[in-house]
Design a protein around this motif. Structure first.
Motif, PDB file in Angstrom:
ATOM      1  N   LEU A 119      -8.542  10.419  -0.473  1.00  0.00           N
ATOM      2  CA  LEU A 119      -7.501  10.444   0.558  1.00  0.00           C
ATOM      3  C   LEU A 119      -7.756   9.226   1.439  1.00  0.00           C
ATOM      4  O   LEU A 119      -8.511   9.292   2.409  1.00  0.00           O
ATOM      5  N   ALA A 120      -7.163   8.099   1.060  1.00  0.00           N
ATOM      6  CA  ALA A 120      -7.411   6.821   1.749  1.00  0.00           C
ATOM      7  C   ALA A 120      -6.360   6.611   2.829  1.00  0.00           C
ATOM      8  O   ALA A 120      -6.495   7.089   3.950  1.00  0.00           O
ATOM      9  N   THR A 121      -5.277   5.916   2.509  1.00  0.00           N
ATOM     10  CA  THR A 121      -4.178   5.789   3.476  1.00  0.00           C
ATOM     11  C   THR A 121      -3.411   7.097   3.600  1.00  0.00           C
ATOM     12  O   THR A 121      -2.714   7.316   4.590  1.00  0.00           O
ATOM     13  N   ALA A 122      -3.487   7.937   2.557  1.00  0.00           N
ATOM     14  CA  ALA A 122      -2.777   9.220   2.449  1.00  0.00           C
ATOM     15  C   ALA A 122      -1.308   9.057   2.082  1.00  0.00           C
ATOM     16  O   ALA A 122      -0.591  10.049   1.983  1.00  0.00           O
ATOM     17  N   ASN A 123      -0.861   7.841   1.846  1.00  0.00           N
ATOM     18  CA  ASN A 123       0.554   7.645   1.530  1.00  0.00           C
ATOM     19  C   ASN A 123       0.967   8.385   0.261  1.00  0.00           C
ATOM     20  O   ASN A 123       2.030   9.021   0.214  1.00  0.00           O
ATOM     21  N   SER A 124       0.131   8.316  -0.773  1.00  0.00           N
ATOM     22  CA  SER A 124       0.457   9.011  -2.026  1.00  0.00           C
ATOM     23  C   SER A 124       0.422  10.517  -1.846  1.00  0.00           C
ATOM     24  O   SER A 124       1.296  11.236  -2.341  1.00  0.00           O
ATOM     25  N   ALA A 125      -0.583  11.005  -1.140  1.00  0.00           N
ATOM     26  CA  ALA A 125      -0.697  12.443  -0.920  1.00  0.00           C
ATOM     27  C   ALA A 125       0.481  12.975  -0.119  1.00  0.00           C
ATOM     28  O   ALA A 125       1.019  14.056  -0.407  1.00  0.00           O
ATOM     29  N   LEU A 152       0.816  -1.218   0.000  1.00  0.00           N
ATOM     30  CA  LEU A 152       0.000   0.000   0.000  1.00  0.00           C
ATOM     31  C   LEU A 152       0.852   1.272   0.000  1.00  0.00           C
ATOM     32  O   LEU A 152       0.339   2.361   0.226  1.00  0.00           O
ATOM     33  N   GLU A 153       2.140   1.131  -0.291  1.00  0.00           N
ATOM     34  CA  GLU A 153       3.029   2.275  -0.327  1.00  0.00           C
ATOM     35  C   GLU A 153       3.088   2.847  -1.746  1.00  0.00           C
ATOM     36  O   GLU A 153       2.994   2.112  -2.733  1.00  0.00           O
ATOM     37  N   PRO A 154       3.249   4.180  -1.872  1.00  0.00           N
ATOM     38  CA  PRO A 154       3.297   4.793  -3.209  1.00  0.00           C
ATOM     39  C   PRO A 154       4.659   4.616  -3.864  1.00  0.00           C
ATOM     40  O   PRO A 154       5.691   4.589  -3.189  1.00  0.00           O
ATOM     41  N   VAL A 155       4.640   4.479  -5.175  1.00  0.00           N
ATOM     42  CA  VAL A 155       5.859   4.388  -5.975  1.00  0.00           C
ATOM     43  C   VAL A 155       5.823   5.506  -7.010  1.00  0.00           C
ATOM     44  O   VAL A 155       4.860   5.617  -7.780  1.00  0.00           O
ATOM     45  N   GLU A 156       6.839   6.357  -7.030  1.00  0.00           N
ATOM     46  CA  GLU A 156       6.859   7.484  -7.963  1.00  0.00           C
ATOM     47  C   GLU A 156       7.417   7.043  -9.317  1.00  0.00           C
ATOM     48  O   GLU A 156       8.407   6.334  -9.390  1.00  0.00           O
ATOM     49  N   TYR A 157       6.739   7.472 -10.394  1.00  0.00           N
ATOM     50  CA  TYR A 157       7.250   7.180 -11.733  1.00  0.00           C
ATOM     51  C   TYR A 157       7.358   8.427 -12.604  1.00  0.00           C
ATOM     52  O   TYR A 157       7.916   8.369 -13.703  1.00  0.00           O
ATOM     53  N   VAL A 183      -6.695  20.455   4.474  1.00  0.00           N
ATOM     54  CA  VAL A 183      -7.366  19.482   3.619  1.00  0.00           C
ATOM     55  C   VAL A 183      -8.787  19.957   3.348  1.00  0.00           C
ATOM     56  O   VAL A 183      -9.534  20.277   4.273  1.00  0.00           O
ATOM     57  N   TYR A 184      -9.151  19.998   2.070  1.00  0.00           N
ATOM     58  CA  TYR A 184     -10.514  20.325   1.653  1.00  0.00           C
ATOM     59  C   TYR A 184     -11.131  19.072   1.058  1.00  0.00           C
ATOM     60  O   TYR A 184     -10.548  18.434   0.179  1.00  0.00           O
ATOM     61  N   THR A 185     -12.309  18.688   1.535  1.00  0.00           N
ATOM     62  CA  THR A 185     -12.949  17.475   1.052  1.00  0.00           C
ATOM     63  C   THR A 185     -14.464  17.618   1.109  1.00  0.00           C
ATOM     64  O   THR A 185     -15.003  18.417   1.885  1.00  0.00           O
ATOM     65  N   ALA A 186     -15.155  16.815   0.282  1.00  0.00           N
ATOM     66  CA  ALA A 186     -16.614  16.839   0.290  1.00  0.00           C
ATOM     67  C   ALA A 186     -17.184  15.969   1.393  1.00  0.00           C
ATOM     68  O   ALA A 186     -18.319  16.178   1.833  1.00  0.00           O
ATOM     69  N   ALA A 187     -16.417  14.966   1.859  1.00  0.00           N
ATOM     70  CA  ALA A 187     -16.927  14.078   2.904  1.00  0.00           C
ATOM     71  C   ALA A 187     -15.792  13.297   3.542  1.00  0.00           C
ATOM     72  O   ALA A 187     -14.798  12.974   2.886  1.00  0.00           O
ATOM     73  N   ILE A 188     -15.953  13.003   4.835  1.00  0.00           N
ATOM     74  CA  ILE A 188     -15.073  12.068   5.532  1.00  0.00           C
ATOM     75  C   ILE A 188     -15.909  10.827   5.838  1.00  0.00           C
ATOM     76  O   ILE A 188     -16.885  10.891   6.582  1.00  0.00           O
ATOM     77  N   ASP A 189     -15.536   9.713   5.215  1.00  0.00           N
ATOM     78  CA  ASP A 189     -16.316   8.487   5.357  1.00  0.00           C
ATOM     79  C   ASP A 189     -15.947   7.726   6.622  1.00  0.00           C
ATOM     80  O   ASP A 189     -15.189   8.216   7.464  1.00  0.00           O
ATOM     81  N   SER A 190     -16.468   6.500   6.753  1.00  0.00           N
ATOM     82  CA  SER A 190     -16.369   5.745   7.996  1.00  0.00           C
ATOM     83  C   SER A 190     -14.958   5.247   8.306  1.00  0.00           C
ATOM     84  O   SER A 190     -14.398   5.523   9.362  1.00  0.00           O
ATOM     85  N   HIS A 191     -14.346   4.493   7.367  1.00  0.00           N
ATOM     86  CA  HIS A 191     -13.070   3.850   7.671  1.00  0.00           C
ATOM     87  C   HIS A 191     -12.450   3.286   6.408  1.00  0.00           C
ATOM     88  O   HIS A 191     -13.060   3.330   5.326  1.00  0.00           O
ATOM     89  N   LEU A 192     -11.256   2.721   6.538  1.00  0.00           N
ATOM     90  CA  LEU A 192     -10.611   1.977   5.467  1.00  0.00           C
ATOM     91  C   LEU A 192     -10.825   0.488   5.694  1.00  0.00           C
ATOM     92  O   LEU A 192     -10.792   0.007   6.828  1.00  0.00           O
ATOM     93  N   ASN A 193     -11.008  -0.269   4.590  1.00  0.00           N
ATOM     94  CA  ASN A 193     -11.078  -1.724   4.737  1.00  0.00           C
ATOM     95  C   ASN A 193      -9.673  -2.327   4.685  1.00  0.00           C
ATOM     96  O   ASN A 193      -8.675  -1.593   4.608  1.00  0.00           O
ATOM     97  N   ASP A 194      -9.577  -3.644   4.711  1.00  0.00           N
ATOM     98  CA  ASP A 194      -8.277  -4.319   4.768  1.00  0.00           C
ATOM     99  C   ASP A 194      -7.441  -4.093   3.507  1.00  0.00           C
ATOM    100  O   ASP A 194      -6.225  -4.271   3.534  1.00  0.00           O
ATOM    101  N   LEU A 195      -8.093  -3.685   2.409  1.00  0.00           N
ATOM    102  CA  LEU A 195      -7.378  -3.439   1.159  1.00  0.00           C
ATOM    103  C   LEU A 195      -7.009  -1.965   0.985  1.00  0.00           C
ATOM    104  O   LEU A 195      -6.455  -1.587  -0.042  1.00  0.00           O
ATOM    105  N   GLY A 196      -7.342  -1.165   1.998  1.00  0.00           N
ATOM    106  CA  GLY A 196      -7.001   0.250   1.925  1.00  0.00           C
ATOM    107  C   GLY A 196      -7.978   1.092   1.135  1.00  0.00           C
ATOM    108  O   GLY A 196      -7.640   2.199   0.699  1.00  0.00           O
ATOM    109  N   TYR A 197      -9.208   0.592   0.946  1.00  0.00           N
ATOM    110  CA  TYR A 197     -10.238   1.349   0.246  1.00  0.00           C
ATOM    111  C   TYR A 197     -11.163   2.037   1.256  1.00  0.00           C
ATOM    112  O   TYR A 197     -11.446   1.497   2.326  1.00  0.00           O
ATOM    113  N   ILE A 198     -11.662   3.215   0.867  1.00  0.00           N
ATOM    114  CA  ILE A 198     -12.554   3.983   1.730  1.00  0.00           C
ATOM    115  C   ILE A 198     -13.938   3.336   1.743  1.00  0.00           C
ATOM    116  O   ILE A 198     -14.478   2.986   0.694  1.00  0.00           O
TER     117      ILE A 198
END
Length: 209
Positions: free
Chosen positions: A134-140, A109-114, A179-194
């Motif tokens: 903005l899920a794990t936020a690693n890329s951001a 789940l770590e970002p890789v720059e290309y 951080v500007y966002t339209a919504a903050i959801d409940s949580h991340l699942n085991d795959l790192g999805y919102i």
């Protein structure tokens, strides 16, 4: 949350609900993302610095308000960030554009720059970093780090959806970046999805899954 601005405009929330629906088509999702990005851009640029210039209207001369300082920079985290970028450029067509190419390693789940390309003199510009999720936020976090390395000091982060874990991680790494966002959801699942989220924004925008 400190440093987090939730954009709860009724039109934003209505369009977001349609985007969340799994039956929304690729074309519909792409169109809605472009529409909602214009509304989000309106909010994230609300307090830009202004000055005035003398102009002539058809009737008289007046001092009229104009933006002050160098042109904005929109920094898109590829590839999904381009979905927000297009609508924002509709509203601010003179903005400069930076591209930060990152992909998420699905194992770590770590970002890789290309790829990285940004305008010059970032230190004299407001830089608005855009990514739908903005899920794990690693890329951001990495994208903002790279922009800071290039001299950016006035940065805002704009997304469509955020997870509480991502907000916490991002604000811990970059407490100076709101951080500007339209919504903050409940949580991340085991795959790192919102959750409940809207799925993978890039896949839904480009029809790749």
């Amino acid at each position: 949350m400190d440093g987090v601005i939730i954009i709860d405009h009724p039109l934003v929330q209505h369009k977001l609900t349609i985007m969340r629906k799994k039956e929304t088509s690729t074309a519909g999702f792409r169109r809605l993302l472009r529409e909602i990005s214009t509304l989000l851009c309106y909010e994230v640029t609300r307090n830009l610095e202004m000055t005035s210039e003398r102009i002539e209207t058809p009737l008289t001369t007046m001092d009229a308000p104009v933006l002050e300082g160098k042109k904005l920079v929109f920094a898109s985290i590829l590839r999904a960030g381009n979905g927000l970028l297009e609508g924002m450029l509709d509203l601010v067509p003179a903005a400069r554009v930076a591209h930060v190419g990152l992909y998420r390693d699905e194992t770590t789940l770590e970002p890789v720059e290309y790829y990285f390309k940004a305008p010059e003199q970032l230190g004299n510009r407001l830089v608005i970093v855009v990514d739908p999720m903005l899920a794990t936020a690693n890329s951001a976090i990495l994208a903002v780090e790279r922009l800071k390395q290039q001299g950016a000091s006035n940065i805002r982060f704009l997304c469509l959806l955020a997870a509480p874990e991502g907000v916490q991680n991002f604000r811990s790494a970059h407490p100076d970046v709101p951080v500007y966002t339209a919504a903050i959801d409940s949580h991340l699942n085991d795959l790192g999805y919102i959750v409940p989220g809207l799925g993978d924004a890039g896949d839904r925008m480009y029809g790749t899954k």
